[in-house]
Structures are given as structure tokens and as C-alpha cells.
Design a protein around this motif. Sequence first.
Motif, mmCIF file in Angstrom:
data_model
loop_
_atom_site.group_PDB
_atom_site.id
_atom_site.type_symbol
_atom_site.label_atom_id
_atom_site.label_comp_id
_atom_site.label_asym_id
_atom_site.label_seq_id
_atom_site.Cartn_x
_atom_site.Cartn_y
_atom_site.Cartn_z
ATOM 1 N N MET A 111 0.838 -1.172 0.000
ATOM 2 C CA MET A 111 0.000 0.000 0.000
ATOM 3 C C MET A 111 0.890 1.244 0.000
ATOM 4 S SD MET A 111 -2.600 1.300 2.962
ATOM 5 C CE MET A 111 -4.186 0.929 2.276
ATOM 6 N N VAL A 112 0.523 2.232 -0.786
ATOM 7 C CA VAL A 112 1.271 3.490 -0.852
ATOM 8 C C VAL A 112 0.719 4.438 0.207
ATOM 9 C CG1 VAL A 112 1.849 5.489 -2.259
ATOM 10 C CG2 VAL A 112 1.756 3.227 -3.304
ATOM 11 N N LYS A 113 1.599 4.954 1.029
ATOM 12 C CA LYS A 113 1.238 5.933 2.061
ATOM 13 C C LYS A 113 2.041 7.207 1.818
ATOM 14 C CE LYS A 113 -0.665 3.013 5.423
ATOM 15 N NZ LYS A 113 -1.046 2.947 6.800
ATOM 16 N N ASN A 114 1.755 8.230 2.620
ATOM 17 C CA ASN A 114 2.477 9.489 2.423
ATOM 18 C C ASN A 114 2.839 10.132 3.753
ATOM 19 O OD1 ASN A 114 0.514 11.721 3.216
ATOM 20 N ND2 ASN A 114 -0.750 10.489 1.843
ATOM 21 N N ARG A 115 3.712 11.125 3.645
ATOM 22 C CA ARG A 115 4.172 11.889 4.806
ATOM 23 C C ARG A 115 3.698 13.345 4.730
ATOM 24 N NH1 ARG A 115 8.565 8.442 3.626
ATOM 25 N NH2 ARG A 115 9.041 7.101 5.404
ATOM 26 N N LEU A 116 2.604 13.590 4.031
ATOM 27 C CA LEU A 116 2.136 14.958 3.845
ATOM 28 C C LEU A 116 1.851 15.666 5.172
ATOM 29 C CD1 LEU A 116 -0.166 14.497 0.746
ATOM 30 C CD2 LEU A 116 1.943 15.837 0.846
ATOM 31 N N PRO A 159 -4.216 22.604 7.355
ATOM 32 C CA PRO A 159 -4.464 21.820 6.137
ATOM 33 C C PRO A 159 -4.920 22.690 4.961
ATOM 34 C CG PRO A 159 -5.374 20.676 8.023
ATOM 35 C CD PRO A 159 -4.927 22.032 8.505
ATOM 36 N N GLY A 160 -5.776 23.666 5.237
ATOM 37 C CA GLY A 160 -6.258 24.542 4.163
ATOM 38 C C GLY A 160 -5.156 25.381 3.546
ATOM 39 N N GLU A 161 -4.301 25.946 4.387
ATOM 40 C CA GLU A 161 -3.167 26.748 3.891
ATOM 41 C C GLU A 161 -2.222 25.881 3.075
ATOM 42 O OE1 GLU A 161 -2.512 30.014 7.446
ATOM 43 O OE2 GLU A 161 -1.800 27.959 7.754
ATOM 44 N N ASN A 193 -7.285 16.615 1.918
ATOM 45 C CA ASN A 193 -7.733 15.764 3.031
ATOM 46 C C ASN A 193 -7.735 14.298 2.632
ATOM 47 O OD1 ASN A 193 -8.071 17.651 5.055
ATOM 48 N ND2 ASN A 193 -10.191 18.082 4.485
ATOM 49 N N ASN A 194 -8.179 14.000 1.413
ATOM 50 C CA ASN A 194 -8.176 12.611 0.937
ATOM 51 C C ASN A 194 -6.755 12.072 0.816
ATOM 52 O OD1 ASN A 194 -10.968 12.290 0.801
ATOM 53 N ND2 ASN A 194 -11.067 13.062 -1.285
ATOM 54 N N TRP A 195 -5.826 12.893 0.363
ATOM 55 C CA TRP A 195 -4.435 12.454 0.230
ATOM 56 C C TRP A 195 -3.818 12.242 1.606
ATOM 57 C CZ3 TRP A 195 -2.852 16.912 -3.531
ATOM 58 C CH2 TRP A 195 -3.486 16.730 -4.764
ATOM 59 N N GLU A 196 -3.996 13.223 2.507
ATOM 60 C CA GLU A 196 -3.371 13.146 3.824
ATOM 61 C C GLU A 196 -3.873 11.927 4.598
ATOM 62 O OE1 GLU A 196 -2.362 16.814 6.257
ATOM 63 O OE2 GLU A 196 -3.791 15.829 7.601
ATOM 64 N N SER A 197 -5.131 11.569 4.412
ATOM 65 C CA SER A 197 -5.691 10.416 5.111
ATOM 66 C C SER A 197 -5.538 9.120 4.325
ATOM 67 C CB SER A 197 -7.164 10.663 5.433
ATOM 68 O OG SER A 197 -7.895 10.809 4.232
ATOM 69 N N ASN A 198 -4.796 9.170 3.232
ATOM 70 C CA ASN A 198 -4.515 8.002 2.380
ATOM 71 C C ASN A 198 -5.767 7.368 1.766
ATOM 72 O OD1 ASN A 198 -1.548 7.691 2.454
ATOM 73 N ND2 ASN A 198 -1.925 7.537 4.647
ATOM 74 N N ARG A 199 -6.832 8.157 1.585
ATOM 75 C CA ARG A 199 -8.025 7.644 0.913
ATOM 76 C C ARG A 199 -7.868 7.673 -0.600
ATOM 77 N NH1 ARG A 199 -11.004 10.370 5.329
ATOM 78 N NH2 ARG A 199 -10.845 12.258 4.087
ATOM 79 N N LEU A 230 7.737 21.278 -2.720
ATOM 80 C CA LEU A 230 8.211 21.051 -1.357
ATOM 81 C C LEU A 230 9.712 20.812 -1.272
ATOM 82 C CD1 LEU A 230 5.320 18.756 -0.084
ATOM 83 C CD2 LEU A 230 5.629 21.215 0.322
ATOM 84 N N ASN A 231 10.389 20.838 -2.430
ATOM 85 C CA ASN A 231 11.827 20.618 -2.503
ATOM 86 C C ASN A 231 12.210 19.254 -1.922
ATOM 87 O OD1 ASN A 231 14.413 21.384 -3.298
ATOM 88 N ND2 ASN A 231 14.895 22.187 -1.282
ATOM 89 N N LYS A 232 11.460 18.237 -2.336
ATOM 90 C CA LYS A 232 11.682 16.871 -1.870
ATOM 91 C C LYS A 232 11.654 15.921 -3.057
ATOM 92 C CE LYS A 232 10.249 17.310 2.776
ATOM 93 N NZ LYS A 232 11.549 17.467 3.363
ATOM 94 N N ARG A 233 12.267 14.768 -2.867
ATOM 95 C CA ARG A 233 12.109 13.695 -3.849
ATOM 96 C C ARG A 233 10.747 13.069 -3.614
ATOM 97 N NH1 ARG A 233 16.700 11.343 -1.477
ATOM 98 N NH2 ARG A 233 15.360 9.533 -1.329
ATOM 99 N N ILE A 234 10.151 12.572 -4.644
ATOM 100 C CA ILE A 234 8.813 11.980 -4.530
ATOM 101 C C ILE A 234 8.801 10.841 -3.520
ATOM 102 C CG2 ILE A 234 8.953 10.321 -6.427
ATOM 103 C CD1 ILE A 234 6.135 11.391 -7.251
ATOM 104 N N GLU A 235 9.914 10.106 -3.416
ATOM 105 C CA GLU A 235 10.010 8.987 -2.471
ATOM 106 C C GLU A 235 10.045 9.470 -1.018
ATOM 107 O OE1 GLU A 235 12.690 9.512 -4.673
ATOM 108 O OE2 GLU A 235 11.853 8.326 -6.298
ATOM 109 N N GLU A 236 10.383 10.728 -0.792
ATOM 110 C CA GLU A 236 10.376 11.286 0.561
ATOM 111 C C GLU A 236 8.963 11.617 1.026
ATOM 112 O OE1 GLU A 236 14.199 13.830 1.407
ATOM 113 O OE2 GLU A 236 13.443 14.299 -0.602
ATOM 114 N N ILE A 237 8.036 11.689 0.096
ATOM 115 C CA ILE A 237 6.644 12.015 0.421
ATOM 116 C C ILE A 237 5.765 10.774 0.363
ATOM 117 C CG2 ILE A 237 4.638 13.409 -0.193
ATOM 118 C CD1 ILE A 237 6.654 15.366 -1.555
ATOM 119 N N TRP A 238 5.829 10.032 -0.733
ATOM 120 C CA TRP A 238 5.030 8.820 -0.904
ATOM 121 C C TRP A 238 5.937 7.604 -0.827
ATOM 122 C CZ3 TRP A 238 3.880 13.319 -3.482
ATOM 123 C CH2 TRP A 238 2.591 13.831 -3.267
ATOM 124 N N TYR A 239 5.473 6.559 -0.122
ATOM 125 C CA TYR A 239 6.303 5.374 0.075
ATOM 126 C C TYR A 239 5.421 4.135 0.184
ATOM 127 C CZ TYR A 239 4.773 5.924 4.899
ATOM 128 O OH TYR A 239 3.994 6.059 6.024
#
Length: 65
Positions: free
Chosen positions: A1-6, A18-20, A33-39, A54-63
Motif C-alpha cells: 500500500m502506498v502511504k504518504n508523509r504529507l 491543512p487549508g493553507e 484531506n483525501n491524500w493526507e488520510s490516504n483515501r 516542497l523541494n523533496k524527492r517523490i520517495e520522501e513524500i510517498w512510500y
Amino acid sequence: MVKNRLKEIRMKEHMMSPGEFALYIGTDMQNYNNWESNRSKPKLELAMSIALKLNKRIEEIWYFE
């Protein structure tokens, strides 16, 4: 399953609501909200754009878990 660190990135590095943060990365609150909650996940092109913003590699956010 792909999760994130948002939420972790939003709270620790940017200290935004979250809105900002949704506006900052270029999406609406519902999508964020759907992304942050992994829906759901953004399409690859959008995920890459968010990583650049965000100046990150995609793997640093989604894993794989």
C-alpha cells in the motif's frame, strides 16, 4: 500500500493548517484531506509537481508500506 508523509511535512516543516497547505501545494481542501488520510492519491504528474514545490524527492513524500 502506498502511504504518504504529507501531514508530517505540513506540521513539522511548514507549520500550516491543512487549508493553507492545500493552497500552497496547488490543490483544494477536499483533495488534500483525501491524500493526507490516504483515501486517494494524486496522479503522478501532480505528485511530482508537489514534490518539486516542497523541494523533496517523490520517495520522501510517498512510500510503500
